[in-house]
Design a protein around this motif. Structure first.
Motif, short mmCIF file in Angstrom:
data_model
loop_
_atom_site.label_atom_id
_atom_site.label_comp_id
_atom_site.label_asym_id
_atom_site.label_seq_id
_atom_site.Cartn_x
_atom_site.Cartn_y
_atom_site.Cartn_z
N GLU A 2 27.20 41.33 24.25
CA GLU A 2 26.60 42.56 24.77
C GLU A 2 27.54 43.31 25.70
N SER A 3 28.21 42.58 26.59
CA SER A 3 29.11 43.24 27.55
C SER A 3 30.07 42.23 28.15
N VAL A 4 31.19 42.76 28.67
CA VAL A 4 32.19 41.97 29.38
C VAL A 4 32.54 42.71 30.66
N ALA A 5 32.51 42.00 31.79
CA ALA A 5 32.84 42.62 33.07
C ALA A 5 33.83 41.74 33.82
N LEU A 6 34.76 42.39 34.54
CA LEU A 6 35.68 41.66 35.41
C LEU A 6 35.25 41.86 36.85
N LEU A 7 35.02 40.75 37.56
CA LEU A 7 34.59 40.78 38.94
C LEU A 7 35.75 40.43 39.86
N GLU A 8 35.91 41.21 40.91
CA GLU A 8 36.91 40.93 41.95
C GLU A 8 36.16 40.54 43.21
N ASN A 9 36.27 39.27 43.59
CA ASN A 9 35.52 38.77 44.75
C ASN A 9 34.04 39.12 44.63
N ASP A 10 33.45 38.85 43.46
CA ASP A 10 32.03 39.04 43.18
C ASP A 10 31.61 40.50 43.07
N ARG A 11 32.58 41.42 43.08
CA ARG A 11 32.28 42.84 42.89
C ARG A 11 32.76 43.28 41.52
N VAL A 12 31.91 43.99 40.77
CA VAL A 12 32.29 44.44 39.43
C VAL A 12 33.43 45.45 39.55
N ARG B 101 36.75 42.96 20.46
CA ARG B 101 37.80 43.20 21.45
C ARG B 101 37.23 44.05 22.59
N TYR B 102 37.39 43.56 23.82
CA TYR B 102 36.86 44.24 25.00
C TYR B 102 38.01 44.56 25.95
N THR B 103 37.96 45.74 26.56
CA THR B 103 39.09 46.22 27.34
C THR B 103 38.75 46.38 28.81
N ILE B 104 39.62 45.85 29.67
CA ILE B 104 39.57 46.07 31.11
C ILE B 104 40.74 46.99 31.44
N PRO B 105 40.48 48.21 31.92
CA PRO B 105 41.58 49.14 32.22
C PRO B 105 42.54 48.57 33.25
N ALA B 106 43.77 49.05 33.20
CA ALA B 106 44.81 48.59 34.12
C ALA B 106 44.39 48.80 35.57
N PHE B 107 44.77 47.87 36.41
CA PHE B 107 44.47 47.97 37.84
C PHE B 107 45.53 47.19 38.60
N THR B 108 45.55 47.35 39.91
CA THR B 108 46.48 46.62 40.76
C THR B 108 45.75 45.47 41.43
N PRO B 109 46.09 44.22 41.09
CA PRO B 109 45.39 43.06 41.67
C PRO B 109 45.63 42.97 43.18
N ARG B 110 44.65 42.48 43.84
CA ARG B 110 44.75 42.25 45.28
C ARG B 110 45.20 40.83 45.54
N LYS B 111 46.16 40.67 46.40
CA LYS B 111 46.67 39.35 46.72
C LYS B 111 45.57 38.51 47.36
N GLY B 112 45.39 37.29 46.85
CA GLY B 112 44.39 36.38 47.38
C GLY B 112 42.99 36.60 46.84
N ALA B 113 42.81 37.61 45.98
CA ALA B 113 41.47 37.88 45.45
C ALA B 113 41.15 36.89 44.32
N ARG B 114 39.85 36.68 44.09
CA ARG B 114 39.39 35.82 43.00
C ARG B 114 38.83 36.71 41.89
N TYR B 115 39.28 36.44 40.64
CA TYR B 115 38.86 37.27 39.51
C TYR B 115 38.09 36.42 38.51
N VAL B 116 36.90 36.85 38.17
CA VAL B 116 36.03 36.14 37.25
C VAL B 116 35.59 37.08 36.14
N LEU B 117 35.69 36.60 34.90
CA LEU B 117 35.21 37.35 33.75
C LEU B 117 33.76 36.97 33.50
N HIS B 118 32.90 37.96 33.42
CA HIS B 118 31.47 37.73 33.25
C HIS B 118 31.06 38.27 31.88
#
Length: 674
Positions: free
Chosen positions: A603-613, A631-648
């Motif tokens: 149904e959907s794919v979301a990338l969470l950064e520190n529990d925030r979509v 195939r599901y796409t997450i647009p380019a972004f700049t990762p934050r150092k020390g952040a936790r990333y979870v695919l939901h």
């Protein structure tokens, strides 16, 4: 000094993480290959030692060579002068010395030594000279395949190569019936084979969809049988005449071209099945005895596997004396043109239902004491085998020629898995292994939705590479009848040359190593890295539109984590380690179904950064026996150092939870996919 056996062991330590057809690279590989000539050579030689130092080539490159081998040497090294200022010349003060060595184990064997004094090649035949040249070109540290370069000098590592092929038959089949290639396209296919030391070009010249061989005795075969009114070609709603054929002069030209590159062309004229085009040209050869069309597709190539119900028969009436006479006459023309030892007669997928209803076939069976239609087919194949043997040639056919009894002198090409080849080898017949379960290159090679339409099936690069042509069930004597291996490129879905590239490469490079390199030296991680770092650059320079997909494993789904019937399951995957610092491109998540009774509906794919979509892709996709919008796409972004990333992931099982599969972070690096 580093032997290939030690080298492979070292590489396996460097690359412990392998997933499906993808291996995760380590940066130290690039540093290592800068001093190793072995790294980029495909197929891997039987023995190679890399020594300290190198040898530089510049200006005039003088050679000494037995006169009869000069054409092989000059053609083999043609890229040196084509893409550099080097000038290859024959002379006394040679730096490239070629000599004969009758003690080498096989006709195609060679030794290649590069030392401080120059380059020395020893061979048993011109084929060994040519293959030594292919190895030398790949060992050169500069990319001599690049037409955009003009090197002033070239550097070769000092090394000793002692090489011989594992199998005598290392083949690729090209289907020119479904899609007709130009002479230049066929030559290019042959050129790429030669780079990889492949030595048998199996040319599929006739089938239900088009007759491509010019027959002087039966001109209607090309006048009518070489053309079809193709619905949906080149686009939906269109209907135009499609086809073509090779004149005998053009065939002679291609044969000579292949011979110069140490490639034998084995022609295939399909008999007694797959003969719609033949019967369309001469209706009296079919059991129905009335006019019919050449077979075609509904649309081409997108849904080409959907065959329209063309009225007629694709089987020859073998109960008529005239049929056998025509087949023999055609084979006479074929054998007059093609000097190959083997003549391929097809013999596969014969629709025997026509014979059951044909009074002449039934009468012929009764007269000759044949119990059933399988024996009728065997009788016909035996007639062809006897005729071809009388001409001092050998008949080869697909494994259906075993049905009803195998002809006395026949060689079997085993395509329906290995069982036909095993049976033939146990009977004392030679076999070429060509199972569709491993090395059919018209099958898909990825689960990516970017891959163009292809014949159903999944044969990724690592599966092709994993193939072992000698079954364990054979003893040594029986195994000696496995004379080679061949991959097949059927063109049901291929209507342009860029698609032919995409389906063939780099899987044909894997097949080349299966056929050439000793089994004990073949290591997937090693091969994948040689392809990744060095050989892809050669394919790029050669203009090959090969399929390449870098994918990193994210995780998997299993039945215990799923609900069914629209009951949403929420699946989570930690991607922190996979999100690279400074991520600058889109992330593509691909769902790949592996097994189970049920598909996964996403149904959907979301990338969470520190529990925030951070980003979400909402669309309905399916990963199952057929993948749709997976195939599901997450647009380019700049990762934050020390952040936790979870695919939901929100998904459920389709009518049940018995579904297994994997998720990958995928990036396709292919020049053209649409």
């Amino acid at each position: 000094m580093l032997s290939s056996r030690l080298f492979s062991s070292f590489i396996s330590l460097l690359h412990p993480i392998t997933f499906s057809s993808i291996t995760i690279c380590v940066a130290s590989w690039v540093l290592f290959t800068s001093t190793s000539g072995e790294a980029g050579i495909v197929p891997l030689p039987a023995s190679i030692e890399i020594r300290q130092g190198s040898y530089s080539l510049s200006g005039e490159v003088i050679y000494q060579c037995p006169e009869e081998w000069v054409p092989a040497l000059e053609l083999g090294l043609a890229r040196l002068s084509a893409h550099s200022t080097l000038d290859l010349k024959k002379g006394a003060s040679a730096i490239v010395k070629v000599s004969k060595d009758a003690k080498l184990p096989k006709r195609e064997a060679y030794t290649l030594e590069v030392n401080a004094q120059g380059i020395e090649v020893k061979a048993r035949s011109e084929a060994g000279v040519f293959y030594a040249c292919q190895t030398l070109l790949q060992a050169i540290q500069q990319n001599v395949y690049d037409p955009g370069k003009e090197w002033k000098s070239l550097t070769v590592p000092q090394m000793l190569v002692e090489d011989t092929p594992r199998f005598a038959w290392r083949g690729l089949m090209l289907d020119s019936s479904r899609h007709f290639q130009t002479v230049e396209e066929v030559k290019r296919f042959i050129d790429l084979m030669a780079v990889h030391k492949l030595n048998v070009f199996h040319w599929h010249l006739t089938d239900s969809h088009g007759w491509r061989f010019e027959s002087k005795k039966y001109p209607e075969l090309t006048k009518k049988g070489a053309w079809r009114m193709q619905p949906g070609y080149p686009e939906k709603g269109k209907n135009r005449r499609y086809g073509g054929f090779y004149t005998q002069a053009e065939i002679k030209e291609v044969i000579a071209y292949a011979k110069e590159r140490m490639i034998t062309i084995v022609p295939e004229i399909d008999m007694p099945g797959h003969c719609f085009a033949m019967v369309a040209a001469y209706p009296q050869l079919g059991c129905l005895g009335k006019p019919q069309e050449v077979s075609h597709f509904f649309t081409y190539p997108a849904v080409a596997q959907k065959f329209p119900n063309v009225k007629g028969t694709d089987v020859l009436c073998v109960g008529k004396d005239e049929t056998l006479k025509v087949c023999r006459n055609i084979l006479d023309e074929v054998m007059e043109l093609f000097p190959s030892k083997f003549i391929h007669i097809g013999g596969d997928e014969v629709n025997k239902s026509h014979w059951k209803r044909c009074s002449q076939c039934q009468k012929h069976m009764k007269t000759n004491g044949l119990a059933n239609e399988h024996e009728l087919q065997s009788w016909f194949i035996q007639q062809l085998d006897h005729y071809i043997t009388q001409k001092n040639r050998r008949m080869i056919g697909w494994d259906e020629i075993l049905e009803g009894g195998l002809a006395k002198n026949a060689t079997v090409m085993s395509w329906q898995g290995e069982h036909g080849g095993i049976k033939a080898a146990k009977m004392g017949h030679d076999v070429v292994m060509s199972p569709q379960t491993y090395i059919y290159l018209d099958h898909g090679q990825s689960h990516s939705p970017l891959e163009p339409p292809h014949w159903p099936g999944h044969k990724p690069l690592d599966r092709v590479y994993s193939y072992q042509p000698v079954p364990k069930s054979l003893n040594d004597q029986e195994a000696s009848h496995i004379i080679g291996v061949q991959a097949n490129v059927w063109t049901v879905f291929i209507h342009e040359n860029w698609l032919l590239d995409l389906q063939t490469w780099p899987r044909a490079a894997a097949l080349a190593e299966v056929g050439w390199t000793p089994q004990a030296l073949r290591k997937w991680d090693d091969f994948y890295q040689r392809m990744s770092v060095s050989h892809r650059k050669r394919l790029d320079a050669l203009g090959v539109n090969y399929w390449w997909e870098n994918a990193k494993p994210i995780g998997e789904w299993k039945p215990e984590g799923l609900k069914s019937d629209s009951q949403i399951s929420e699946l989570s995957y930690d991607m922190t380690k996979l999100i690279e610092a400074g991520q600058s491109s889109d992330i593509h998540i691909v769902f790949q179904y592996k097994r189970g009774a049920h598909a996964l509906r996403i149904e959907s794919v979301a990338l969470l950064e520190n529990d925030r979509v951070l980003s979400e892709d909402r669309h309905k996709g399916v990963a199952g026996s057929t993948h749709k919008r997976n195939r599901y796409t997450i647009p380019a972004f700049t990762p934050r150092k020390g952040a936790r990333y979870v695919l939901h992931v929100k998904a459920y099982g389709d009518q049940g939870a018995d579904s297994h599969g994997v998720l990958t972070m995928s990036k396709v690096q292919t020049k053209r996919v649409k």
